[in-house]
Write a protein that holds these residues in place. Structure first.
Motif, PDB file in Angstrom:
ATOM      1  N   GLN A 138       4.023  24.626  65.728  1.00 41.23           N
ATOM      2  CA  GLN A 138       5.075  24.129  64.853  1.00 41.23           C
ATOM      3  C   GLN A 138       4.601  22.995  63.940  1.00 41.23           C
ATOM      4  N   THR A 139       3.301  22.701  63.992  1.00 41.60           N
ATOM      5  CA  THR A 139       2.732  21.641  63.173  1.00 41.60           C
ATOM      6  C   THR A 139       2.392  22.179  61.785  1.00 41.60           C
ATOM      7  N   ARG A 140       2.586  21.355  60.792  1.00 46.20           N
ATOM      8  CA  ARG A 140       2.349  21.757  59.409  1.00 46.20           C
ATOM      9  C   ARG A 140       0.920  22.275  59.231  1.00 46.20           C
ATOM     10  N   GLY A 141       0.787  23.403  58.565  1.00 52.94           N
ATOM     11  CA  GLY A 141      -0.515  23.984  58.270  1.00 52.94           C
ATOM     12  C   GLY A 141      -0.956  25.042  59.261  1.00 52.94           C
ATOM     13  N   TRP A 142      -0.342  25.095  60.450  1.00 52.14           N
ATOM     14  CA  TRP A 142      -0.708  26.071  61.465  1.00 52.14           C
ATOM     15  C   TRP A 142       0.249  27.257  61.408  1.00 52.14           C
ATOM     16  N   LYS A 143      -0.286  28.454  61.588  1.00 49.85           N
ATOM     17  CA  LYS A 143       0.531  29.669  61.595  1.00 49.85           C
ATOM     18  C   LYS A 143       0.135  30.535  62.785  1.00 49.85           C
ATOM     19  N   LEU A 144       1.126  31.227  63.347  1.00 49.37           N
ATOM     20  CA  LEU A 144       0.867  32.192  64.417  1.00 49.37           C
ATOM     21  C   LEU A 144       1.624  33.468  64.096  1.00 49.37           C
ATOM     22  N   HIS A 145       0.903  34.595  64.087  1.00 47.06           N
ATOM     23  CA  HIS A 145       1.492  35.899  63.788  1.00 47.06           C
ATOM     24  C   HIS A 145       1.261  36.839  64.974  1.00 47.06           C
ATOM     25  N   GLN A 146       2.199  37.764  65.172  1.00 51.17           N
ATOM     26  CA  GLN A 146       2.059  38.777  66.213  1.00 51.17           C
ATOM     27  C   GLN A 146       2.374  40.143  65.589  1.00 51.17           C
ATOM     28  N   PRO A 147       1.405  40.745  64.872  1.00 49.78           N
ATOM     29  CA  PRO A 147       1.686  42.005  64.184  1.00 49.78           C
ATOM     30  C   PRO A 147       1.871  43.186  65.121  1.00 49.78           C
ATOM     31  N   TRP A 148       1.430  43.076  66.363  1.00 42.59           N
ATOM     32  CA  TRP A 148       1.603  44.121  67.362  1.00 42.59           C
ATOM     33  C   TRP A 148       1.822  43.436  68.705  1.00 42.59           C
ATOM     34  N   PRO A 149       2.648  43.969  69.577  1.00 41.77           N
ATOM     35  CA  PRO A 149       2.906  43.298  70.858  1.00 41.77           C
ATOM     36  C   PRO A 149       1.627  42.917  71.597  1.00 41.77           C
ATOM     37  N   GLY A 150       1.422  41.637  71.775  1.00 38.81           N
ATOM     38  CA  GLY A 150       0.255  41.145  72.507  1.00 38.81           C
ATOM     39  C   GLY A 150      -0.945  40.846  71.657  1.00 38.81           C
ATOM     40  N   LEU A 151      -0.968  41.268  70.390  1.00 36.83           N
ATOM     41  CA  LEU A 151      -2.077  40.981  69.476  1.00 36.83           C
ATOM     42  C   LEU A 151      -1.637  39.834  68.566  1.00 36.83           C
ATOM     43  N   LEU A 152      -2.244  38.657  68.755  1.00 33.55           N
ATOM     44  CA  LEU A 152      -1.823  37.465  68.020  1.00 33.55           C
ATOM     45  C   LEU A 152      -2.922  36.969  67.109  1.00 33.55           C
ATOM     46  N   ILE A 153      -2.539  36.432  65.970  1.00 35.29           N
ATOM     47  CA  ILE A 153      -3.489  35.910  64.984  1.00 35.29           C
ATOM     48  C   ILE A 153      -3.087  34.479  64.637  1.00 35.29           C
ATOM     49  N   TRP A 154      -3.978  33.544  64.960  1.00 37.07           N
ATOM     50  CA  TRP A 154      -3.782  32.144  64.595  1.00 37.07           C
ATOM     51  C   TRP A 154      -4.453  31.878  63.247  1.00 37.07           C
ATOM     52  N   VAL A 155      -3.798  31.094  62.409  1.00 40.78           N
ATOM     53  CA  VAL A 155      -4.368  30.659  61.135  1.00 40.78           C
ATOM     54  C   VAL A 155      -4.333  29.131  61.117  1.00 40.78           C
ATOM     55  N   THR A 156      -5.485  28.499  60.915  1.00 39.36           N
ATOM     56  CA  THR A 156      -5.587  27.046  60.953  1.00 39.36           C
ATOM     57  C   THR A 156      -5.354  26.460  59.567  1.00 39.36           C
ATOM     58  N   PRO A 157      -5.142  25.143  59.463  1.00 40.85           N
ATOM     59  CA  PRO A 157      -4.980  24.529  58.140  1.00 40.85           C
ATOM     60  C   PRO A 157      -6.188  24.732  57.225  1.00 40.85           C
ATOM     61  N   ALA A 158      -7.391  24.931  57.819  1.00 39.81           N
ATOM     62  CA  ALA A 158      -8.586  25.150  57.004  1.00 39.81           C
ATOM     63  C   ALA A 158      -8.722  26.602  56.560  1.00 39.81           C
ATOM     64  N   GLY A 159      -7.814  27.469  56.986  1.00 37.64           N
ATOM     65  CA  GLY A 159      -7.873  28.864  56.590  1.00 37.64           C
ATOM     66  C   GLY A 159      -8.647  29.749  57.549  1.00 37.64           C
ATOM     67  N   ALA A 160      -9.153  29.175  58.654  1.00 35.82           N
ATOM     68  CA  ALA A 160      -9.832  30.003  59.661  1.00 35.82           C
ATOM     69  C   ALA A 160      -8.793  30.807  60.429  1.00 35.82           C
ATOM     70  N   TRP A 161      -9.203  31.965  60.942  1.00 37.92           N
ATOM     71  CA  TRP A 161      -8.282  32.804  61.700  1.00 37.92           C
ATOM     72  C   TRP A 161      -8.940  33.245  62.997  1.00 37.92           C
ATOM     73  N   TYR A 162      -8.115  33.349  64.035  1.00 30.26           N
ATOM     74  CA  TYR A 162      -8.597  33.703  65.367  1.00 30.26           C
ATOM     75  C   TYR A 162      -7.668  34.767  65.963  1.00 30.26           C
ATOM     76  N   ILE A 163      -8.257  35.840  66.446  1.00 31.17           N
ATOM     77  CA  ILE A 163      -7.487  36.936  67.020  1.00 31.17           C
ATOM     78  C   ILE A 163      -7.493  36.807  68.538  1.00 31.17           C
ATOM     79  N   VAL A 164      -6.322  36.901  69.144  1.00 30.70           N
ATOM     80  CA  VAL A 164      -6.176  36.871  70.599  1.00 30.70           C
ATOM     81  C   VAL A 164      -5.641  38.214  71.051  1.00 30.70           C
ATOM     82  N   ARG A 165      -6.357  38.873  71.945  1.00 26.02           N
ATOM     83  CA  ARG A 165      -5.983  40.193  72.432  1.00 26.02           C
ATOM     84  C   ARG A 165      -5.329  40.074  73.802  1.00 26.02           C
ATOM     85  N   PRO A 166      -4.606  41.114  74.222  1.00 25.65           N
ATOM     86  CA  PRO A 166      -4.037  41.098  75.577  1.00 25.65           C
ATOM     87  C   PRO A 166      -5.141  41.132  76.626  1.00 25.65           C
TER      88      PRO A 166
END
Length: 443
Positions: A412-440
């Motif tokens: 919930q902090t400014r600049g951070w994003k969390l997406h869940q395009p498929w159940p259990g598959l999550l994508i974090w986006v950092t303020p610097a624009g980096a992205w990290y995929i988390v799998r089940p």
């Protein structure tokens, strides 16, 4: 300023022969006076490159220690009870040369001998910058006292994913592998550790002291923790506005000082701050299989699309571009996700805010820990978070994931994003624009 050389991004593993280029890049771009001219993404690349350089230096340090230990072992004369063995003497020699304690020196010598013996591939990964020293120690500790053939198999399996995992995640993976491949050795190691159980006391930098019960049987440790936690929650419910952690510590202190549990609780309530002091509210108190091929396909899709974004978009605009790419992925998967979630029912998700117990258990099985990439907090201790906030977000497996309180707030902090395009598959986006995929989890 132009992007750093291609060898710097953390997503591109380096090889031993390229370590000098990394060192040159760190020296050229990492000088304090020049850091202010770098973008956020470039600063993280410099930090990652410097960390890989540190891994290379630590590998050289351990190799040198191992060679010294080998030489001292070859020259070891017969010693009587008045002298030290070659191993004991080299520990003291290393401690004096590196200005570390005897325990720290013994740990370094043991690790050096392991990494130049049965764990040479781990030393190679450390030297290449694929892993750090903490991960190398995790592999060494996790394979201790296992048969040689099992050590080799566990090492290979651990190194397959170690470059993208924290040392804690590597430890958990090695533990599962060892329990499956050599259960008797693991059980004997556990019994030996329990035989050496102890109570330790040490001082902290803040001028306080820490007290710890070490190497207890897991069932005893959990029973003690759960009993104190249950009593602490009761004290909290009776009006104590202090944090649960603080109440646990005070209650344990009372019990260890010999007070019976009822007296200890009464003493805590008597010491509780006035109720006029506002308690910190709980943000969200809820605690909380997809097929591997489907998850692999979706993660690959995300990797390709997000990789293209990061290749084509300037670093300063990358965060928004990644968010748009995730939105495109979400649209492509929307119909499949809705069908999956409905499961033949016309109602998508649960109508209320709080997830039913069965759905909560399903989410906890899907992700055994907090879904932040480097967090190891067990999911049953996490908040069950709505990835898209409740209304318009819904209470459904496609919109729920466990987040520890700290990473719940981070989301919930400014600049951070969390997406869940498929159940259990999550994508974090950092303020610097980096992205990290988390799998089940599918271990």
């Amino acid at each position: 300023m132009s992007e750093l050389p291609a060898l710097l991004p953390s997503s591109s593993p380096i090889i031993v022969s390229g370590i000098w280029e990394v060192r040159v890049a760190v020296c050229e771009f990492g000088e304090r006076g020049r850091l202010s001219g770098l973008t956020d993404s470039e600063l993280l690349q410099v930090a990652a490159a410097a960390r890989r350089q540190t891994s290379w230096a630590q590998a050289r340090e351990l190799a040198a220690i191992a060679e010294l230990a080998r030489r001292r072992g070859e020259d070891d004369p017969a010693v009587g009870y008045r002298g030290l063995s070659a191993h004991e003497a080299v520990v003291e020699e290393v401690g004096a040369a590196l200005t570390v304690t005897g325990n720290a020196a013994a740990t370094l010598v043991h690790l050096a001998e392991r990494l130049t013996g049965p764990l040479t591939e781990t030393l190679g990964a450390l030297e290449a910058g694929h892993i750090d020293l903490a991960t190398a120690r995790a592999i060494s500790d996790g394979t201790e006292n296992l048969p040689d053939d099992v050590v080799g198999r566990v090492q290979v399996a651990a190194l397959e994913k170690a470059s993208g995992q924290t040392s804690g995640q590597v430890r958990r993976r090695i533990k599962r592998l060892a329990e499956r491949l050599a259960p008797q050795c693991v059980e004997e190691r556990r019994r030996e550790a329990i035989r050496q159980r102890r109570l330790e006391l040490w001082e902290s930098p803040a001028g306080t002291a820490d007290l710890g019960l070490c190497d207890l049987p897991p069932e005893d440790a959990h029973a003690i923790y759960n009993k104190i936690s249950a009593a602490a929650r009761g004290v909290r419910a009776d009006g104590d506005t202090r944090s649960l952690q603080c109440i646990r510590a005070d209650l344990a202190t009372q019990l260890l000082n010999g007070h019976p549990l009822p007296d200890a609780i009464q003493a805590l309530l008597a010491q509780a701050p006035p109720t006029a002091v506002a308690a910190i509210p709980d943000a969200v108190g809820e605690q909380g299989e997809e097929h591997d091929e489907v998850i692999g396909e979706l993660a690959g899709m995300a990797d390709r699309q997000l990789g293209q974004v990061c290749d084509r978009v300037p670093a300063r605009a990358r965060s928004a571009a990644v968010a748009h790419a995730v939105a495109r992925i979400d649209l492509r998967l929307g119909a499949r996700r809705d069908t999956f979630c409905r499961g033949g029912d016309d109602t998508h998700g649960h109508p209320g805010y709080r997830a039913p117990a069965a759905l909560r258990r399903e989410i906890q099985v899907r992700h055994s820990t907090c879904v932040f990439p480097t967090c190891n907090q067990p999911s049953h201790r996490c908040d069950l978070d709505h990835t898209t906030p409740w209304r318009p977000g819904i209470t459904c497996r496609c919109n729920l994931a466990p987040l520890c309180r700290s990473h719940h707030r981070l989301k919930q902090t400014r600049g951070w994003k969390l997406h869940q395009p498929w159940p259990g598959l999550l994508i974090w986006v950092t303020p610097a624009g980096a992205w990290y995929i988390v799998r089940p989890d599918r271990q």
